[in-house]
Design an enzyme around this catalytic site. Structure first.
Site, mmCIF file in Angstrom:
data_model
loop_
_atom_site.group_PDB
_atom_site.id
_atom_site.type_symbol
_atom_site.label_atom_id
_atom_site.label_comp_id
_atom_site.label_asym_id
_atom_site.label_seq_id
_atom_site.Cartn_x
_atom_site.Cartn_y
_atom_site.Cartn_z
ATOM 1 N N CYS A 85 0.845 -1.201 0.000
ATOM 2 C CA CYS A 85 0.000 0.000 0.000
ATOM 3 C C CYS A 85 0.881 1.251 0.000
ATOM 4 O O CYS A 85 1.996 1.235 0.531
ATOM 5 C CB CYS A 85 -0.915 -0.003 1.216
ATOM 6 N N CYS A 89 -1.852 4.019 7.149
ATOM 7 C CA CYS A 89 -2.863 4.243 8.194
ATOM 8 C C CYS A 89 -2.431 3.534 9.481
ATOM 9 O O CYS A 89 -2.066 2.353 9.444
ATOM 10 C CB CYS A 89 -4.222 3.718 7.737
ATOM 11 N N CYS A 92 -4.239 0.191 10.285
ATOM 12 C CA CYS A 92 -4.399 -0.763 9.176
ATOM 13 C C CYS A 92 -4.463 -2.203 9.703
ATOM 14 O O CYS A 92 -3.602 -2.629 10.468
ATOM 15 C CB CYS A 92 -3.227 -0.624 8.213
HETATM 16 S S1 SF4 Z 1 -5.899 0.875 5.848
HETATM 17 FE FE1 SF4 Z 1 -3.988 -0.172 5.232
HETATM 18 S S2 SF4 Z 1 -4.411 -0.921 3.190
HETATM 19 FE FE2 SF4 Z 1 -5.974 0.613 3.628
HETATM 20 S S3 SF4 Z 1 -5.162 2.530 2.816
HETATM 21 FE FE3 SF4 Z 1 -4.533 2.419 4.941
HETATM 22 S S4 SF4 Z 1 -2.498 1.483 4.951
HETATM 23 FE FE4 SF4 Z 1 -3.452 1.082 2.968
#
Ligand code: SF4
Length: 363
Positions: A85, A89, A92
């Site tokens: 990714c 986040c 995540c």
């Molecule tokens: S939650 Fe995880 S997979 Fe989704 S955008 Fe954020 S970092 Fe990427």
């Protein structure tokens, strides 16, 4: 039986006392048979009312019990084909622990196995699904699922930052739903959460994606994870303006080995909110008719998740324990270890109108 034996004994006694009394026994016999029949019926009636009896309730319970041994149907599957990714986040729950992606033909083989086992909806997710081969691999899978497997619903969950209009031109017609993750309409909050790369304004990007979905006839959905940083926000007007078909609102969840504990790539503890805080957020947004709430309890075991090796991930113990790959052992064998709670899947409204043809959207 408990009543028949003393009566039989009385009968033998009466017979022994002589022929006159024997005639008395003859008149008692029908009474005895009547009692037996009556008690027998009462007994069977009682059995019907008791747990495990063969009445309608008992039969239903029996059927439910038998249902537990029935093979699970992978009606709706989430295939996280990449863990990579471009965002970071903090909460995540499917992190970049590997960079593996199956060869396209292997992924197609697995998808066909799922379709043969009863799959009706596939959702492609990540990581960020548009990151690998700039969305070309994803486009091929979307097209394959709609055109060759003829699945009623093909959807994607993406952070939206890597989607280009040319992708819609090539593959939009094969896609039913595009869900974009958006946790805040305040860009500063998005940065705090880790959604953003500096130059992309997540909120502005969302408006653009909304327009493309309208132009290319793809149903538009929004997913939000409610956490410590956005729990006080009022998103009513922004969501109504975007007018998604569905706004999925999740409560931030800890998954050991992903965003918490040993081997985790993230530490999401500081993002957690209480059930009461989640409820307060939902109350504030009650008037938004497309809102679909998902508490931790509803979310945990009600998704069939396939990882990048096409292994089902079992979340029952708060971790993601993998089954063997469906490519090695088939769907029926692998799904036994998925920990999937089919009842909760139905209870949380997991089965809904999910093909764009049936949605009859006013684009
Ligand atoms: S939650 Fe995880 S997979 Fe989704 S955008 Fe954020 S970092 Fe990427």
């Amino acid at each position: 039986m408990w009543l028949l034996e003393p009566l039989a004994f009385a009968g033998r006694l009466l017979s022994a006392l002589g022929g006159q009394l024997g005639s008395l026994w003859d008149s008692l016999l029908p009474l005895c048979l009547w009692l037996r029949a009556t008690l027998g019926l009462a007994g069977s009636d009682r059995a019907q009312r008791q747990p495990g009896g063969k009445g309608p309730e008992g039969a239903r319970r029996e059927a439910e019990g038998a249902g537990g041994d029935q093979p699970l149907t992978p009606t709706s599957v989430n295939y996280h084909f990449t863990r990579q990714c471009n965002y970071k986040c903090g909460f995540c729950f499917h992190t970049a622990k590997t960079s593996f992606v199956l060869p396209l033909e292997e992924a197609k083989r697995g998808l066909r196995l799922l379709q043969e086992a009863g799959m009706e909806k596939i959702n492609f997710s990540g990581g960020e699904p548009f990151i690998y081969q700039r969305g070309e691999y994803l486009g091929q899978l979307v097209k394959f699922c709609k055109e060759e497997l003829r699945l009623p619903s093909v959807s994607i969950v993406s952070n939206g930052s890597l989607v280009r209009e040319r992708w819609f031109k090539s593959y939009g017609e094969y896609l039913d739903i595009l869900a974009i993750s958006c946790d805040s309409f305040d860009e500063q909050v998005n940065v705090l959460i880790g959604r953003g790369q500096g130059k992309i304004n997540h909120v502005e990007n969302l408006q653009k994606l909304r327009k493309w979905c309208r132009d290319y006839r793809v149903a538009f959905k929004i997913n939000s994870v409610i956490n410590r940083f956005n729990v006080g926000e009022d998103m009513r007007e922004a969501i109504k303006a975007l007018n998604p078909v569905r706004w999925k609102v999740f409560q931030c969840l800890l998954i050991e080995g992903e965003n918490s504990g040993e081997g985790a790539v993230r530490e999401a503890e500081r993002f957690l909110i209480s059930d009461a805080e989640f409820e307060a957020f939902l109350d504030r947004h009650r008037e938004v008719s497309c809102l679909v709430p998902e508490s931790n309890q509803k979310m945990k075991d009600s998704y069939l998740i396939l990882d990048e090796y096409m292994r089902f991930l079992n979340c029952q113990n708060g971790r993601k324990d993998p089954s063997r790959s469906i490519l090695d052992v088939g769907v029926e064998e692998a799904i036994k270890f998925s920990g999937f709670d089919e009842k909760m899947f139905l209870k949380r409204g997991g089965k809904y109108v999910w093909s764009k043809a049936a949605l009859r959207l006013d684009w």
